[in-house]
Motif scaffolding. Structure first.
Motif, PDB file in Angstrom:
ATOM      1  N   SER A  52       0.809  -1.219   0.000  1.00 47.40           N
ATOM      2  CA  SER A  52       0.000   0.000   0.000  1.00 47.40           C
ATOM      3  C   SER A  52       0.848   1.278   0.000  1.00 47.40           C
ATOM      4  O   SER A  52       0.371   2.339  -0.370  1.00 47.40           O
ATOM      5  N   ASN A  53       2.111   1.160   0.420  1.00 49.58           N
ATOM      6  CA  ASN A  53       2.990   2.331   0.441  1.00 49.58           C
ATOM      7  C   ASN A  53       4.347   1.937  -0.128  1.00 49.58           C
ATOM      8  O   ASN A  53       5.210   1.433   0.590  1.00 49.58           O
ATOM      9  N   ASN A  54       4.538   2.181  -1.408  1.00 50.44           N
ATOM     10  CA  ASN A  54       5.757   1.802  -2.111  1.00 50.44           C
ATOM     11  C   ASN A  54       7.019   2.380  -1.478  1.00 50.44           C
ATOM     12  O   ASN A  54       8.089   1.808  -1.572  1.00 50.44           O
ATOM     13  N   LEU A  84       8.739  -2.195 -12.523  1.00 51.52           N
ATOM     14  CA  LEU A  84       8.249  -2.735 -11.257  1.00 51.52           C
ATOM     15  C   LEU A  84       8.725  -1.869 -10.101  1.00 51.52           C
ATOM     16  O   LEU A  84       9.791  -1.274 -10.156  1.00 51.52           O
ATOM     17  N   ASN A  85       7.933  -1.827  -9.041  1.00 50.15           N
ATOM     18  CA  ASN A  85       8.354  -1.141  -7.828  1.00 50.15           C
ATOM     19  C   ASN A  85       8.186  -2.103  -6.643  1.00 50.15           C
ATOM     20  O   ASN A  85       7.707  -3.221  -6.807  1.00 50.15           O
ATOM     21  N   ARG A  86       8.576  -1.661  -5.476  1.00 44.86           N
ATOM     22  CA  ARG A  86       8.512  -2.513  -4.276  1.00 44.86           C
ATOM     23  C   ARG A  86       7.092  -2.970  -3.979  1.00 44.86           C
ATOM     24  O   ARG A  86       6.865  -4.081  -3.540  1.00 44.86           O
ATOM     25  N   SER A  87       6.142  -2.110  -4.228  1.00 46.43           N
ATOM     26  CA  SER A  87       4.740  -2.438  -3.996  1.00 46.43           C
ATOM     27  C   SER A  87       4.308  -3.626  -4.865  1.00 46.43           C
ATOM     28  O   SER A  87       3.617  -4.535  -4.401  1.00 46.43           O
ATOM     29  N   ASP A  88       4.713  -3.617  -6.128  1.00 50.28           N
ATOM     30  CA  ASP A  88       4.393  -4.715  -7.045  1.00 50.28           C
ATOM     31  C   ASP A  88       5.000  -6.030  -6.573  1.00 50.28           C
ATOM     32  O   ASP A  88       4.349  -7.078  -6.596  1.00 50.28           O
ATOM     33  N   ILE A  89       6.247  -5.971  -6.162  1.00 51.66           N
ATOM     34  CA  ILE A  89       6.937  -7.188  -5.728  1.00 51.66           C
ATOM     35  C   ILE A  89       6.326  -7.716  -4.437  1.00 51.66           C
ATOM     36  O   ILE A  89       6.156  -8.935  -4.273  1.00 51.66           O
ATOM     37  N   ALA A  90       5.940  -6.832  -3.531  1.00 47.77           N
ATOM     38  CA  ALA A  90       5.267  -7.268  -2.299  1.00 47.77           C
ATOM     39  C   ALA A  90       3.973  -7.997  -2.635  1.00 47.77           C
ATOM     40  O   ALA A  90       3.653  -9.027  -2.032  1.00 47.77           O
ATOM     41  N   LYS A  91       3.227  -7.482  -3.608  1.00 47.83           N
ATOM     42  CA  LYS A  91       1.983  -8.136  -4.016  1.00 47.83           C
ATOM     43  C   LYS A  91       2.261  -9.531  -4.575  1.00 47.83           C
ATOM     44  O   LYS A  91       1.525 -10.482  -4.289  1.00 47.83           O
ATOM     45  N   VAL A  92       3.312  -9.663  -5.352  1.00 46.97           N
ATOM     46  CA  VAL A  92       3.646 -10.975  -5.920  1.00 46.97           C
ATOM     47  C   VAL A  92       4.031 -11.956  -4.806  1.00 46.97           C
ATOM     48  O   VAL A  92       3.645 -13.117  -4.845  1.00 46.97           O
ATOM     49  N   PHE A  93       4.766 -11.485  -3.803  1.00 40.16           N
ATOM     50  CA  PHE A  93       5.057 -12.343  -2.650  1.00 40.16           C
ATOM     51  C   PHE A  93       3.753 -12.824  -2.013  1.00 40.16           C
ATOM     52  O   PHE A  93       3.588 -14.005  -1.723  1.00 40.16           O
ATOM     53  N   LEU A  94       2.819 -11.903  -1.795  1.00 41.29           N
ATOM     54  CA  LEU A  94       1.551 -12.245  -1.156  1.00 41.29           C
ATOM     55  C   LEU A  94       0.726 -13.209  -2.006  1.00 41.29           C
ATOM     56  O   LEU A  94       0.076 -14.116  -1.482  1.00 41.29           O
ATOM     57  N   ASP A  95       0.758 -13.021  -3.317  1.00 42.91           N
ATOM     58  CA  ASP A  95      -0.022 -13.862  -4.226  1.00 42.91           C
ATOM     59  C   ASP A  95       0.587 -15.244  -4.454  1.00 42.91           C
ATOM     60  O   ASP A  95      -0.118 -16.169  -4.858  1.00 42.91           O
TER      61      ASP A  95
END
Length: 189
Positions: free
Chosen positions: A81-83, A140-151
């Motif tokens: 939620s906060n890149n 890509l940014n940190r927010s995108d990568i965090a989402k991929v970890f979660l998914d």
């Protein structure tokens, strides 16, 4: 260690993405974990010690509430939620990882690749999801990568040292590692 990550990423990038679209098992990661523990126990135990110390650092600096899965999920959602989320991390995991001798881990992995269930690899699924995101977003940014970890990863996955290492290197602002992904062939234009 960088060689190990590079070898794994190259292997994952060469495999067709459709074979990973429905991965729900971490069988490959579990098999890889057992293989490294059996073939190179000194490295494996040193890695687990370093990861434990880094986790303790995250908890003591209030980056994580505790070592439970829900704390990791909370942190990844916060980053999603906060890149630009600033994390209070002073422990440089790369310094400690570089001190342990990885020996012939690359050879062990390559020699046993046929016996490992790479078609059931969440690491490969992680790479495919990053590649798909990159095709859509171009950056890509940190927010995108965090989402991929979660998914991609589930609770039991975060107990595996290689998955935890990938997450910790993502969280650590001091790391110099590059995240390798296969983004397709270059455009000839």
């Amino acid at each position: 260690m960088k060689k190990v990550c590079t070898v794994l990423m190259l292997i994952f990038s060469l495999l067709p993405s459709k074979s990973f679209s429905q991965v729900s098992s971490d069988k490959y990661e579990v098999e890889l974990d057992k293989l490294i523990a059996k073939e190179y126990p000194k490295y494996y135990n040193s890695l687990k010690t370093i990861l434990g110390k880094f986790q303790e650092h995250l908890i003591s600096n209030k980056v994580l509430k505790n070592s439970e899965y829900s704390s990791y999920v909370r942190l990844l959602k916060q980053i999603q939620s906060n890149n630009n989320e600033k994390l209070n991390i002073t422990y440089n995991i790369d310094d400690f990882i570089s001190r342990i001798k990885s020996g012939d881990i690359e050879k062990i992995i390559m020699n046993n690749l046929k016996s490992l269930n790479i078609s059931e690899s969440k690491n490969a699924l992680f790479q495919v999801k990053l590649t798909e995101l990159m095709k859509r977003k171009k950056k890509l940014n940190r927010s995108d990568i965090a989402k991929v970890f979660l998914d991609t990863y589930e609770e039991n996955d975060y107990e595996l040292p290689m998955v935890k290492l990938k997450l910790f290197k993502f969280l650590d602002p001091n790391t110099n590692d590059v995240i390798y992904i296969f983004a397709g062939k270059p455009n000839q234009k």
